[in-house]
Design an enzyme around this catalytic site. Structure first.
Site, short mmCIF file in Angstrom:
data_model
loop_
_atom_site.label_atom_id
_atom_site.label_comp_id
_atom_site.label_asym_id
_atom_site.label_seq_id
_atom_site.Cartn_x
_atom_site.Cartn_y
_atom_site.Cartn_z
N GLY A 129 -36.53 -66.78 -8.20
CA GLY A 129 -35.33 -67.50 -7.78
C GLY A 129 -34.81 -66.93 -6.48
N GLU A 246 -48.03 -56.15 0.88
CA GLU A 246 -49.10 -57.03 1.35
C GLU A 246 -50.23 -56.18 1.94
OE1 GLU A 246 -51.54 -59.50 2.26
OE2 GLU A 246 -49.70 -60.60 1.84
#
Lengths: 386, 310
Positions: A129, A246
């Site tokens: 969210g 990442e």
């Protein structure tokens, strides 16, 4: 510069390949694309198989219950599972790739014990969210309010682009806890149970006709303060800690799949006669160069991550890769349409739905325009505009 | 797998960069373009040919530019294609003039090429760079071999002021050995990375509307795309050097040609009016990039080669 895999890496690959060969035939049939409860069960079932075989949380740190695999092993895992046609991470995406690693990095011992094992075992699904109707690229301007009331926050607002919201158990939610602070400093990160009163989910139909996204309306939802991960008002930093994990592996499976698709496109063009068109042939040849280079760039970024591993450092190379890859993917499926000719108008034919979903690639997870800002400011050091 | 430069490769790159900085700085580049400075419009072809610095050529030879892949018994360093690619990338960054690739390919085959005593050039697509400066014109190694002089060569008014050209009667294609295209791609990569740096540097310094032009997104995004082109080409060129695979080299050449030409064009755009002047170095990068792209495999040839393998 060495592109050959070490004996240990090849051994990891061989064991994984053997395991995949053994277990993939035992998988139940894939559920229909819009059967979300069916897909939840299927994706969790696959995660449980990974867990039982010792592959769950491959790239998670060992102290978080993961396998502590190297970036190269992670690359091999993604390459081999794609080659073997194994299920995608699917409904486990947010839990395994974002919420889980965030809790592992910032959560308390209690929070880690509560939330991490069910993600690894395939018991619970998380959704995200973050985005709001008025907070897309400018995510930090989000307005969903959380007001402290005793041992709970009372949360109201609207979230959008929430994948798997209908079948999720938990939502990693960014809320504004201090409306007076500068926008990056008044945000907190909460784990919200999706069955809490006041949570309404409405599926959002994409231009591809699918319903993988939803809007989420929050009306005075009570979330325990104990569910806040990281300090109050520090949610922006908490979120970025994980984004910076990442390691160049985000699109490994997809690049493998794109290269396979390219071969299939050539075969189809040879079959239907369009191969005689030199313009089409050259487009396919260029895409071969493009995806070959993107694969090498992936190996480059993964090797770089391997060197930086001890520091666990952010990689901005991901933005360079995503800019080129998202464009290449769209060109791949536009070329598929050129191979198909009039059949490109038939959604029952392979590649045509992929052509539609490829349109999201230059938008989702940071538009190409935002990525160019990131490359220009963070890598090239150009000044921020007024 | 460890697809990153080794410490030795980093040291090699740093050493070559330092040597070129010392020996072929901006003044040397502008001197190489000087005959063209005086030349501007209406000059007869060939009247203003730049001279090749033979002293520099011998120094390049001594530094191993031409011999680095030869066995030690022949005076080489027994290094591989990846090292050669790093060296040629540096040459491309500074627009080092001369038939570097042809002489490198001739090392071990044409006497004196390895040491830099002999300058070797070659015919490609009916054109010969540096014919007057060269001692030997070499044919592609896959052809008959041998060393020949070219008859009937006519000077061409070369678009690249730092590379003289002659037209020859015979229409030879580009060589069939993939090493030449790989090293040329490495030069293109160096140029693409350099023009990206130049554009970024200029965008940080040049101010308009009260701020550096690099603060405007329109300029920023041009620069970001330049970096993307250079980095994608880098992955392709380095990997092609490691595998030596002919198709991977074709892909690398395709992407590096495009990166060099498009980055020079974008750099020119970022420079604005200055980019259109003779004085700025941008046009030298663009013209050399055009020349390298034209004399190597064409985009069409590379794409057809890759398509055929699908």
């Amino acid at each position: 510069m060495d592109l050959t895999y070490t004996a240990e890496e090849e051994d990891f690959r061989a064991r994984l390949r053997a395991w995949l060969q053994r277990v993939l035939p035992k998988l139940p049939p894939r559920p229909a694309p819009d059967d979300w409860p069916g897909r939840r069960a299927y994706d969790l079932g696959w995660q449980r198989m990974l867990y039982d075989a010792g592959y769950a949380g491959l790239h998670w740190p060992v102290d978080a219950g993961g396998q502590g695999a190297t970036p190269t092993q992670h690359l091999i895992y993604l390459e081999e599972t794609e080659r073997a046609g194994a299920p995608y991470v699917g409904a486990n995406f947010v839990g395994l790739l974002h919420a889980g690693p965030t809790i592992a990095a910032v959560g308390t011992a209690d929070q880690r014990a509560r939330w991490l094992p069910p993600v690894l075992r395939g018991d619970e699904v998380w959704c995200q969210g973050f985005s709001e109707p008025d907070a897309g690229s400018d995510l930090a301007s989000l307005r969903t309010r959380a007001v402290r009331d005793g041992d709970a926050y009372v949360v109201s607002g609207t979230k959008i682009w929430t994948s798997h919201a209908e079948v999720a158990d938990w939502c990693e939610l960014l809320v504004r806890t201090d409306p007076d602070a500068p926008k990056h400093r008044g945000i907190s990160w909460l784990a919200m149970p999706m069955d809490a009163p006041g949570v309404t989910v409405r599926p959002l139909r994409t231009l591809a006709g699918s319903t993988e996204f939803a809007e989420m309306f929050l009306d005075e939802v009570r979330v325990p303060v104990a569910n806040r991960v990281g300090a109050e008002h520090d949610g922006w930093r908490v979120t970025m800690v994980t984004l910076s994990f990442e390691r160049g592996t985000a699109f490994v499976g997809e690049v493998v799949a794109c290269r396979r698709t390219l071969g299939q496109l050539a075969a189809e063009a040879r079959k239907n006669g369009r191969w005689d068109d030199p313009v089409l042939r050259r487009r396919l040849g260029r895409l071969s160069a493009e995806f070959g280079a993107l694969w090498r760039l992936t190996q480059w970024n993964v090797s770089e991550a391997q060197h930086q591993r001890t520091g666990g450092v952010p990689g901005t190379g991901g933005s360079v890769f995503k800019l080129r890859y998202s464009h290449a993917r769209q060109e791949l499926y536009d070329t598929a349409a050129a191979v198909l000719g009039p059949d490109s108008l038939d959604l029952a034919r392979e590649w045509n739905l992929d052509r539609l979903s490829a349109l999201s690639y230059t938008i989702a997870a940071g538009t190409s325009q935002i990525q160019r800002d990131i490359v220009a400011e963070r890598i090239l050091g150009l000044p921020k505009g007024r | 797998m460890d697809f990153q430069l080794t410490d030795d490769q980093r040291a090699l790159r740093a050493g070559v960069r330092e040597m070129l900085r010392r020996r072929f700085g901006r003044e040397a580049l502008r001197a190489a373009a000087a005959p063209g400075d005086a030349a501007a419009p209406g000059l007869a072809a060939g009247d203003a040919e730049p001279a090749l610095d033979r002293g520099l050529w011998r120094e390049l030879g001594a530094a191993g530019f031409f011999s680095l892949r030869l066995p030690e018994s022949e005076g080489g360093a027994e290094l591989g294609l990846p090292e050669a690619v790093l060296v040629f990338e540096e040459a491309g960054r500074v627009l080092l003039p001369g038939p570097l690739v042809a002489t490198h390919l001739a090392a071990g085959e044409v006497p004196g090429a390895a040491s830099g005593e002999t300058v070797v050039t070659e015919v490609s697509r009916g054109l010969v760079p540096w014919l007057n400066a060269a001692d030997v014109v070499r044919r592609d190694e896959a052809a008959e071999g041998g060393v020949v002089r070219v008859a009937g060569a006519v000077p061409v008014r070369s678009v690249d002021p730092t590379t003289p050209l002659h037209r020859v009667p015979e229409a030879t294609g580009p060589g069939t050995s993939p090493v030449g295209p790989l090293l040329t791609a490495a030069e293109q990569l160096g140029s693409a990375a350099r023009t990206c740096e130049m554009a970024v540097q200029y965008a940080k310094e040049r101010e308009q509307f009260g701020q550096p032009i690099g603060a405007f997104q329109a300029v920023k995004h041009l620069c970001a795309q330049m970096l993307v082109r250079a980095e994608v080409a880098r992955g392709a060129v380095y990997a092609a050097a490691v595998t030596g695979d002919v198709r991977e080299i074709a892909a690398a050449a395709l992407l590096a040609d495009e990166a060099a030409v498009d980055n020079a064009r974008d750099c020119l755009q970022v420079y604005g009016g200055m980019g259109f002047t003779w004085e700025a170095d941008v046009h030298l990068h663009l013209k050399r990039a055009w020349l390298r792209a034209e004399l190597g495999w064409s985009a069409g040839e590379a794409e057809e080669m890759l398509a055929a393998a699908l």
